[in-house]
Design a protein around this motif. Structure first.
Motif, PDB file in Angstrom:
ATOM      1  N   UNK A 197     -59.055 -84.970  28.328  1.00 11.57           N
ATOM      2  CA  UNK A 197     -57.682 -85.451  28.529  1.00 11.57           C
ATOM      3  C   UNK A 197     -57.119 -84.884  29.829  1.00 11.57           C
ATOM      4  N   UNK A 198     -57.393 -83.599  30.077  1.00 12.97           N
ATOM      5  CA  UNK A 198     -56.943 -82.972  31.326  1.00 12.97           C
ATOM      6  C   UNK A 198     -57.638 -83.606  32.522  1.00 12.97           C
ATOM      7  N   UNK A 199     -58.952 -83.853  32.401  1.00 18.31           N
ATOM      8  CA  UNK A 199     -59.707 -84.457  33.507  1.00 18.31           C
ATOM      9  C   UNK A 199     -59.187 -85.856  33.829  1.00 18.31           C
ATOM     10  N   UNK A 200     -59.014 -86.669  32.791  1.00 16.98           N
ATOM     11  CA  UNK A 200     -58.555 -88.051  33.016  1.00 16.98           C
ATOM     12  C   UNK A 200     -57.123 -88.095  33.529  1.00 16.98           C
ATOM     13  N   UNK A 201     -56.246 -87.281  32.945  1.00 16.83           N
ATOM     14  CA  UNK A 201     -54.855 -87.263  33.401  1.00 16.83           C
ATOM     15  C   UNK A 201     -54.761 -86.734  34.832  1.00 16.83           C
ATOM     16  N   UNK A 202     -55.618 -85.746  35.172  1.00 14.57           N
ATOM     17  CA  UNK A 202     -55.644 -85.231  36.542  1.00 14.57           C
ATOM     18  C   UNK A 202     -56.116 -86.312  37.502  1.00 14.57           C
ATOM     19  N   UNK A 203     -57.118 -87.071  37.083  1.00  9.79           N
ATOM     20  CA  UNK A 203     -57.606 -88.159  37.915  1.00  9.79           C
ATOM     21  C   UNK A 203     -56.536 -89.210  38.177  1.00  9.79           C
ATOM     22  N   UNK A 204     -55.778 -89.543  37.128  1.00 15.68           N
ATOM     23  CA  UNK A 204     -54.704 -90.536  37.282  1.00 15.68           C
ATOM     24  C   UNK A 204     -53.610 -90.010  38.198  1.00 15.68           C
ATOM     25  N   UNK A 205     -53.228 -88.728  37.988  1.00 17.15           N
ATOM     26  CA  UNK A 205     -52.178 -88.118  38.828  1.00 17.15           C
ATOM     27  C   UNK A 205     -52.625 -88.054  40.286  1.00 17.15           C
ATOM     28  N   UNK A 206     -53.883 -87.677  40.515  1.00 17.77           N
ATOM     29  CA  UNK A 206     -54.390 -87.575  41.890  1.00 17.77           C
ATOM     30  C   UNK A 206     -54.447 -88.947  42.550  1.00 17.77           C
ATOM     31  N   UNK A 207     -54.814 -89.969  41.782  1.00 18.46           N
ATOM     32  CA  UNK A 207     -54.807 -91.325  42.334  1.00 18.46           C
ATOM     33  C   UNK A 207     -53.399 -91.741  42.747  1.00 18.46           C
ATOM     34  N   UNK A 208     -52.429 -91.461  41.880  1.00 11.55           N
ATOM     35  CA  UNK A 208     -51.035 -91.783  42.204  1.00 11.55           C
ATOM     36  C   UNK A 208     -50.584 -91.004  43.429  1.00 11.55           C
ATOM     37  N   UNK A 209     -50.987 -89.716  43.485  1.00 14.00           N
ATOM     38  CA  UNK A 209     -50.620 -88.873  44.627  1.00 14.00           C
ATOM     39  C   UNK A 209     -51.209 -89.419  45.926  1.00 14.00           C
ATOM     40  N   UNK A 210     -52.477 -89.853  45.895  1.00  8.93           N
ATOM     41  CA  UNK A 210     -53.103 -90.379  47.108  1.00  8.93           C
ATOM     42  C   UNK A 210     -52.499 -91.716  47.523  1.00  8.93           C
ATOM     43  N   UNK A 211     -52.157 -92.548  46.544  1.00 10.37           N
ATOM     44  CA  UNK A 211     -51.501 -93.824  46.870  1.00 10.37           C
ATOM     45  C   UNK A 211     -50.131 -93.572  47.495  1.00 10.37           C
ATOM     46  N   UNK A 212     -49.386 -92.618  46.913  1.00  6.03           N
ATOM     47  CA  UNK A 212     -48.071 -92.260  47.471  1.00  6.03           C
ATOM     48  C   UNK A 212     -48.209 -91.710  48.876  1.00  6.03           C
ATOM     49  N   UNK A 258     -63.573 -93.793  33.214  1.00  6.48           N
ATOM     50  CA  UNK A 258     -62.527 -94.412  32.389  1.00  6.48           C
ATOM     51  C   UNK A 258     -63.122 -95.463  31.461  1.00  6.48           C
ATOM     52  N   UNK A 259     -64.050 -96.268  31.982  1.00  8.62           N
ATOM     53  CA  UNK A 259     -64.714 -97.274  31.151  1.00  8.62           C
ATOM     54  C   UNK A 259     -65.527 -96.613  30.042  1.00  8.62           C
ATOM     55  N   UNK A 260     -66.195 -95.505  30.369  1.00  6.58           N
ATOM     56  CA  UNK A 260     -66.967 -94.794  29.347  1.00  6.58           C
ATOM     57  C   UNK A 260     -66.067 -94.319  28.214  1.00  6.58           C
ATOM     58  N   UNK A 261     -64.918 -93.760  28.576  1.00  6.84           N
ATOM     59  CA  UNK A 261     -63.974 -93.280  27.552  1.00  6.84           C
ATOM     60  C   UNK A 261     -63.506 -94.439  26.679  1.00  6.84           C
ATOM     61  N   UNK A 262     -63.196 -95.570  27.296  1.00 10.91           N
ATOM     62  CA  UNK A 262     -62.742 -96.740  26.543  1.00 10.91           C
ATOM     63  C   UNK A 262     -63.832 -97.210  25.571  1.00 10.91           C
ATOM     64  N   UNK A 263     -65.084 -97.247  26.059  1.00  8.84           N
ATOM     65  CA  UNK A 263     -66.201 -97.691  25.217  1.00  8.84           C
ATOM     66  C   UNK A 263     -66.403 -96.752  24.036  1.00  8.84           C
TER      67      UNK A 263
END
Length: 350
Positions: A197-212, A258-263
């Motif tokens: 959960x920490x890894x995935x949430x960190x990945x999402x936050x970092x993606x948002x940070x890089x887009x910003x 992310x796809x692996x987690x969903x599967x």
């Protein structure tokens, strides 16, 4: 009842070998171009160099040293890479190293974003991050790979726990697991769920940070254009293009996990081949990144064009030289034959 296919996926192992070799060739070429053909980028090219080196190390670990084979629908798998085949390393530490190198790779890309954003911000006097905050961020980045490695290491099951779980959940597969060179099984414990959960949430936050950051960089570039010379602006522009291209291609890093987690969460039936395809997708991101740079990054594109033009000139010069020597050789042979004929004719007359 669990249905696990223990057939070794030769196509995935062959893909590891192919994509690993291609990645080393392309990344080595990219490193060569950065060192010898991108001096206009200034000191920023060293941050790009750090990113390419981290990509290369991550690819070597993933495609040659680890070579992970998933065993869906269990959260399990084994490794057939160099570390397990020749050094006897178990699957879990090999996976921990792979995850650590992936984190270092992402941090290297973040460092490129941060350095370029702040170099432009200092010129425009806009959105400058205070140095104490930057130093704190650097320290967090420094310790994060170690934290990830040691935290993930705590998720490993002992040999006794693994076989106890197999006997209770899938006793029919005990001979198959015992025939594997190594394997590891992960249970959905609180620690496991918290870690990912920490890894995935960190990945999402970092993606948002890089887009910003990317949006803000374009905003700062618009202000920068009127304050610096065209040559300096072009240098910043090319650097921005490089990190944007790498960010776009590196999103491949985030989509497969992310796809692996969903599967796994959705318990998709007969999805082992899908998991293998997603794994192959994940290890291909570095190759996609380098191909994208060669196509869209102006210094790389111009350098490649120059190298090919030089090679064409060398080949043309070599061909012309060979043709010249062949003509000269034939001319000499004709002259010798004529001289020999004249001598024979003179002898007959005498």
């Amino acid at each position: 009842m669990l249905e696990i296919d223990f057939t070794e996926p030769r196509w995935l192992i062959n893909w590891y070998h192919f994509i690993g070799g291609l990645s080393m060739i392309l990344n080595s070429f990219g490193i060569y171009l950065l060192i010898y053909h991108t001096h206009k980028l200034g000191s920023f090219r060293y941050y790009l160099l750090a990113f390419l080196v981290s990509c290369t190390l991550a690819d070597i670990q993933t495609t040659y040293f680890c070579q992970f084979i998933p065993l869906y629908p269990m959260i399990a798998g084994y490794t057939v890479g160099v570390l397990s085949r020749y050094l006897g390393l178990q699957a879990h530490p090999s996976l921990a190293l792979t995850l650590t190198f992936t984190v270092i790779q992402i941090e290297s890309l973040l460092l490129c974003f941060e350095k370029k954003h702040q170099s432009i911000a200092e010129v425009t006097k806009t959105h400058i991050v205070p140095k104490p905050i930057r130093y704190i961020v650097y320290f967090v980045w420094l310790i994060t790979p170690f934290n990830v490695f040691f935290w993930f290491s705590t998720l490993a099951m002992s040999e006794e726990e693994k076989f106890d779980y197999i006997m209770s959940a899938a006793p029919q597969y005990l001979p198959n697991f015992m025939a594997l060179p190594n394997f590891n099984i992960y249970l959905k414990t609180t620690s496991f769920i918290l870690f990912f959960s920490v890894v995935l949430s960190s990945g999402i936050v970092l993606n948002i940070l890089m887009i910003t950051s990317a949006i803000d960089i374009f905003y700062l570039m618009a202000k920068l254009k009127s304050k610096i010379s065209p040559v300096t602006y072009q240098k910043h522009r090319e650097a921005v293009i490089s990190i944007m291209v790498q960010f776009g291609s590196s999103t491949i890093c985030f989509v497969p996990p992310l796809l692996m987690v969903v599967i796994v969460i959705a318990h998709v039936d007969q999805a082992q081949i899908l998991i293998e395809v997603v794994t192959a997708w994940f290890v291909s991101h570095s190759v996609v990144n380098m191909i994208s740079l060669l196509i869209f990054f102006p210094p790389y594109r111009s350098s490649v064009s120059t190298i090919f033009k030089r090679r064409k000139q060398i080949v043309t010069t070599f061909g012309f030289t060979c043709h010249y020597f062949c003509v000269m050789r034939k001319s000499c042979m004709v002259d010798c034959e004529e001289e020999g004929g004249n001598e024979k004719h003179g002898a007959l007359i005498n």
